[in-house]
Design a protein around this motif. Structure first.
Motif, PDB file in Angstrom:
ATOM      1  N   MET A 120       0.843  -1.185   0.000  1.00 11.41           N
ATOM      2  CA  MET A 120       0.000   0.000   0.000  1.00 11.41           C
ATOM      3  C   MET A 120       0.882   1.240   0.000  1.00 11.41           C
ATOM      4  O   MET A 120       1.758   1.384   0.856  1.00 11.41           O
ATOM      5  CB  MET A 120      -0.924   0.057   1.210  1.00 11.41           C
ATOM      6  CG  MET A 120      -1.789   1.321   1.206  1.00 11.41           C
ATOM      7  SD  MET A 120      -2.918   1.424   2.597  1.00 11.41           S
ATOM      8  CE  MET A 120      -4.104   0.193   2.106  1.00 11.41           C
TER       9      MET A 120
ATOM     10  N   VAL B  63       0.778   5.298   0.412  1.00 11.71           N
ATOM     11  CA  VAL B  63      -0.073   6.312   1.028  1.00 11.71           C
ATOM     12  C   VAL B  63       0.473   7.688   0.672  1.00 11.71           C
ATOM     13  O   VAL B  63       1.692   7.890   0.627  1.00 11.71           O
ATOM     14  CB  VAL B  63      -0.118   6.129   2.562  1.00 11.71           C
ATOM     15  CG1 VAL B  63      -0.956   7.208   3.228  1.00 11.71           C
ATOM     16  CG2 VAL B  63      -0.642   4.745   2.918  1.00 11.71           C
TER      17      VAL B  63
ATOM     18  N   GLU C 293      -5.949   8.860  -1.424  1.00  7.08           N
ATOM     19  CA  GLU C 293      -4.788   8.802  -0.529  1.00  7.08           C
ATOM     20  C   GLU C 293      -4.146   7.417  -0.453  1.00  7.08           C
ATOM     21  O   GLU C 293      -3.156   7.248   0.258  1.00  7.08           O
ATOM     22  CB  GLU C 293      -5.203   9.244   0.874  1.00  7.08           C
ATOM     23  CG  GLU C 293      -5.678  10.687   0.907  1.00  7.08           C
ATOM     24  CD  GLU C 293      -6.153  11.110   2.281  1.00  7.08           C
ATOM     25  OE1 GLU C 293      -6.414  10.235   3.146  1.00  7.08           O
ATOM     26  OE2 GLU C 293      -6.266  12.333   2.486  1.00  7.08           O
ATOM     27  N   GLU C 294      -4.694   6.425  -1.160  1.00  8.72           N
ATOM     28  CA  GLU C 294      -4.147   5.062  -1.071  1.00  8.72           C
ATOM     29  C   GLU C 294      -4.223   4.352  -2.418  1.00  8.72           C
ATOM     30  O   GLU C 294      -5.208   4.462  -3.130  1.00  8.72           O
ATOM     31  CB  GLU C 294      -4.941   4.223  -0.062  1.00  8.72           C
ATOM     32  CG  GLU C 294      -4.870   4.713   1.351  1.00  8.72           C
ATOM     33  CD  GLU C 294      -5.745   3.877   2.286  1.00  8.72           C
ATOM     34  OE1 GLU C 294      -5.583   4.039   3.493  1.00  8.72           O
ATOM     35  OE2 GLU C 294      -6.587   3.090   1.813  1.00  8.72           O
TER      36      GLU C 294
ATOM     37  N   ILE D  62      -2.895   0.324  -4.066  1.00 12.47           N
ATOM     38  CA  ILE D  62      -2.342  -0.992  -3.745  1.00 12.47           C
ATOM     39  C   ILE D  62      -1.795  -1.611  -5.016  1.00 12.47           C
ATOM     40  O   ILE D  62      -2.425  -1.568  -6.069  1.00 12.47           O
ATOM     41  CB  ILE D  62      -3.416  -1.914  -3.134  1.00 12.47           C
ATOM     42  CG1 ILE D  62      -3.861  -1.366  -1.783  1.00 12.47           C
ATOM     43  CG2 ILE D  62      -2.890  -3.341  -2.990  1.00 12.47           C
ATOM     44  CD1 ILE D  62      -4.980  -2.139  -1.135  1.00 12.47           C
TER      45      ILE D  62
END
Length: 143
Positions: free
Chosen positions: A59, A61, A89-90, A92
């Motif tokens: 992840m 961020v 904001e994220e 993966i």
């Protein structure tokens, strides 16, 4: 095909798109618009390391993660992987198989521009455990 480089903009937002064939004296305007966004920033990566075999879900961020398409990608060194945008904001991504070492991470939200992040990912040599002798002991430890 006409290829143009977007000039810098003072503020984010949508702007009209036009093309000039006479050094800017007149423009043919398009119904297509172009959107400027705030630059993305990167603050952390979790986890920051994993096995050389890859397959670790990582992840990233930060802020201002925006994509108008499914073209979000990461580069681990020079190996490209497709990412999933979770929020602004994220994101993966799954690590590729890489030789052990520390690799710079770059991100693209449009499959054209690659943003260099201050983040690194460390691939470590995978160690396979075949057996443990003895395979049990007291909770007191010390075996």
């Amino acid at each position: 095909i006409v290829v143009c480089r977007a000039p810098a903009a003072d503020i984010p937002g949508s702007v009209p798109l036009g093309v000039s064939a006479d050094d800017g004296e007149s423009f043919s305007m398009s119904p297509i618009s172009f959107e400027y966004t705030q630059p993305a920033t990167f603050t952390s990566i979790q986890p920051g390391h994993g096995p050389e075999s890859g397959g670790t879900k990582v992840m990233l961020v930060g802020t201002n993660f925006i994509s108008r398409s499914s073209a979000v990608s990461c580069l681990f060194g020079s190996n490209r992987v497709v990412c999933r945008l979770v929020s602004s904001e994220e994101l993966i991504c799954e690590t590729p198989a890489m030789r052990p070492g520390r690799y710079e991470i770059k991100v693209s939200f449009n499959d054209v521009d690659w943003l260099t992040s201050p983040l690194y990912y460390r691939f470590y040599q995978q160690i396979d455990i075949e057996s443990a002798v003895p395979s049990m002991a007291s909770c007191d430890g010390g075996t």
